[in-house]
Write an enzyme that holds these catalytic residues in place. Sequence first.
Site, PDB file in Angstrom:
ATOM      1  N   ASP A   1       0.991  -8.209  -3.201  1.00 31.63           N
ATOM      2  CA  ASP A   1       2.217  -8.498  -2.447  1.00 31.63           C
ATOM      3  C   ASP A   1       2.185  -9.987  -2.107  1.00 31.63           C
ATOM      4  OD1 ASP A   1       4.340  -6.475  -0.775  1.00 31.63           O
ATOM      5  OD2 ASP A   1       4.234  -8.568  -0.125  1.00 31.63           O
TER       6      ASP A   1
ATOM      7  N   ASP B   1       2.752 -13.627  -5.709  1.00 27.64           N
ATOM      8  CA  ASP B   1       4.201 -13.565  -5.873  1.00 27.64           C
ATOM      9  C   ASP B   1       4.438 -13.203  -7.329  1.00 27.64           C
ATOM     10  OD1 ASP B   1       6.990 -15.766  -4.990  1.00 27.64           O
ATOM     11  OD2 ASP B   1       6.906 -13.962  -6.206  1.00 27.64           O
ATOM     12  N   VAL B   2       5.049 -12.051  -7.579  1.00 26.92           N
ATOM     13  CA  VAL B   2       5.142 -11.566  -8.968  1.00 26.92           C
ATOM     14  C   VAL B   2       5.931 -12.514  -9.857  1.00 26.92           C
ATOM     15  CG1 VAL B   2       4.805  -9.136  -8.442  1.00 26.92           C
ATOM     16  CG2 VAL B   2       7.089 -10.109  -8.370  1.00 26.92           C
TER      17      VAL B   2
ATOM     18  N   TYR C   1      22.860  -7.491  -7.075  1.00 26.43           N
ATOM     19  CA  TYR C   1      21.736  -6.558  -6.954  1.00 26.43           C
ATOM     20  C   TYR C   1      21.853  -5.438  -7.977  1.00 26.43           C
ATOM     21  CZ  TYR C   1      18.632  -3.038  -5.039  1.00 26.43           C
ATOM     22  OH  TYR C   1      17.664  -2.093  -4.893  1.00 26.43           O
TER      23      TYR C   1
ATOM     24  N   THR D   1      13.225   2.205   3.895  1.00 28.35           N
ATOM     25  CA  THR D   1      12.290   1.073   3.839  1.00 28.35           C
ATOM     26  C   THR D   1      12.969  -0.140   4.452  1.00 28.35           C
ATOM     27  OG1 THR D   1      13.120   0.243   1.732  1.00 28.35           O
ATOM     28  CG2 THR D   1      11.389   1.913   1.630  1.00 28.35           C
TER      29      THR D   1
END
Lengths: 278, 622
Positions: free
Chosen positions: A41, A69-70, A166, A201
């Site tokens: 994460d 950070d992906v 999104y 979430t």
Amino acid sequence: MESTVPARPRRTAVVTGAAGGIGLECARLLLARGDAVALLDRDRRALRAVTEELRREAGDERVVSAEVDVADGFALREARDDVATRLGTPVDVVVAGAGTMAGGSFADGVPGEWADMIEANLTGMLGTAQTFLRDLLAAADAGGPSDLVLVGAIAGSIGFPRFAVYSAVEAAVGQLARTLRLELGERGVRVHQVQPGVTGTRLGATMSDRAARREWSALRSAVPPADAAVVARTVAFGIDQPPHVTIADLVVLPTRQDALLPTVQGAPAPSRSRWGAR
Amino acid sequence: MGCAVTAAPFRGRPFGAGLGRMGTSSTAAAAFLLAATLLSLVWANLPGSSYEAFWHTPAEVAVGGRAIALDLRHWVNDAAMAFFFFVVSLEAKREFAVGELRDRRRARVPIAAAVTGLVVPAALYVGVVTWGGAPPEAAAAWGVVISTDTAFLLGLLAVVGRGAPAALRLFLLTLAVVDDVGALAVVALAYTDELRPAPLAVAALATAAIVVLRRVRVWRGLVYFLLAFVVWFAVLESGVHATIAGVAIGLAMPVYPPHREKVEQATDAALLFSRAPNPRRGREAALRIARAVSVNERLHALYAPYVNLLVVPVFALANAGVVIDAATLRSAAASPVTWAVVVGLVGGKLLGVALGTAGAVALRLGRLSPGLHARHIVAGGAISGIGFTISLFIADLALEDPALQSDARIGVLAASLLAAALSAVVFASAARTDRYRASPTQALVRPVDPGRDHVRGEADAPMQLVVYASFAFRDAGRVVETVDELRNQLGERMALVFRHLPTDDPVAHEAAQASEEAAAQGRFWPMHDALAARAGRLTSREVRRCAAEAGLNLDRLDDALRHGTHVARVTEDAVDAATMRLPRPPCFFVDGLRYDGLLDIDELRTALLARATDHPRTPART
């Protein structure tokens, strides 16, 4: 009747977005079942807190974490090497759960926010999938189960007004899953796409558009959201199947969501269709 | 009222040089006004009655059979002063539309203080007049005490209020705008004798015609002038005071910040002219440049110098001359009107402003700027007691009897002198208390608030560096490098807080507002970094390029800049900085105390580490 389910093999999982939400619940569930998990994460504080908590429950050897950070390919690579050293066992499950959500009318949208979303949700997913692909292919070649779980959203399959970018990004994730299933399936790597609806979430808590934030929390109060733990269970269900069977799409929706937003493209819009999914 | 001065001290827009600048300089206007007042007093007290005779000379303008016949004093009061009211209403409209009063939420306290500052003096006046048993028509002159003379206010503030916090000047200027609006309303509504609707309808039609002509973009000034004269004449005939014509026309003029496309067109036209200078291109360029600025601001720039340096002093010359000898002074001392004026102005304004502020703060309508205390507000109330121009104006309007008028005028003069003296005393006392209470090291007047401030890092980090800076000054690059290096070295142990201290350069203001819009879009720090990378070489176009780099929605940025949405927020920081008397940017505060050392990374780090061990930070409350 006696159960003749074969003993489940111990899996080694990499979970991105593991400091909260669906990623965290997946990690928790896998650890509780005896698997080893690497938590990735970019939120250092949350990751630290979560790692300590999980280590207390599952022990130090099965829990590994890395601040990544992906969207940063190099950091992913280093994390892969790090995980391989520290966990010892080869990775055979990758859960790509990292992602953000931002909304607002398209005209007022902030391009930087879109870029962040595309980076985290799509570019990050591509990076994650590719970085750990060799491990997954190796696991498949060895004859065992090998799973790539892409956490998308139902928003990618429906019209989601005021969350245009999104839903476009999540649609991209869906198409990626579809194509990778073909490409990697013949090598034995199973590609699952999880499409949750409104889930409990913190996704969307940091979006800059105040009206969209209000709209989103109004939706979450109107539709009792699905639990992230439930979504984690469907992920576990998917990866538990025998290696020659893939649960390709796991759509997890709150029961009441359809009344507020059609989840099928082209269904007639109900009277109060002001909200979106996930 | 009394001076048509821009009420936006922190806008930083460079004004034209020469007469234009002098015209809007409050000190020059106050000086001219004072000189004219003294001259009128000397003249009126010369032997013989040349003063009254002169100003009562009838002057007639006749066209064909119709004539306008007024005496000279009323030509000044009814015609020339229309220009004064015109300029004042231009200013008021600008402040409400794009200036300090645009964000009404932040201006609630001065607005409340202005409203009570209108009501309490009037109430006191009526009370004293009724209790003192004055003739009934004296009570009608309550409008004499309601308004402050902005010219004298600013002029005196520059002298006695030098030690007062900068926030007070902003407070008083905002108050003055609302005060002006109130006085205009009173003149329009309360002092109309008999209303004749037909001419009023004509006036309304002519005003509408002016608006329509603006919309269809007729540019010939003569047409507007003719229509303005028609409005003025119609209002004169309708029974409403003729100067309201100035207000109507002023309010009809549109105000808007320059459209970027228009500015670019103007630049292109000027460029074209520079390549082939001929009269046609020159005229085209001049027209485009002029039209890039709103009509309101153009007219203001054109008329304000004449109004401030000519019209108002002539008004004082015509109205302030009152015979001061034993007889008039005795009559005044015995007259309840004089006392009512003095009590109303000196006491009423002070009470009104103080009570209004206290009430607004107590009712949580707003807060006083940090650095402003009760003693400053009381001083502000004292200096507001100088009513002059409008007080004399309404005295002439409301009172017929020459004896009462003389009493009222003496009252106005006495009140103004008394208020000036009182304010000098109160300001001196407040300054003494300020010095006494001042801490040895300058502290931040406004503590860091994560809900309002831009914080890079965790709000509860042990080390906190607050920087007051601008994006557009020469050394900006070095500041950013130093701070970035500090952040690299100290990591998450340091929180950086950014606040605005814009230089006078308009690009600095634009960049500051743009960064606030970036904050509204959730991208303050990317914008800050992009601007910092171009530090010292910023232009309007570069600011937009930085915004695109930072991922901002550029249409929303343009809207925000055009409407001045974030002017108030930037001004808040600038006012705090002025209150703390910060010099040019950058200014650093380590852990809330001013850092006076060099812009050197080792020294800054030492200072940060030193204070960090002393004060472990508690998490900030939101």
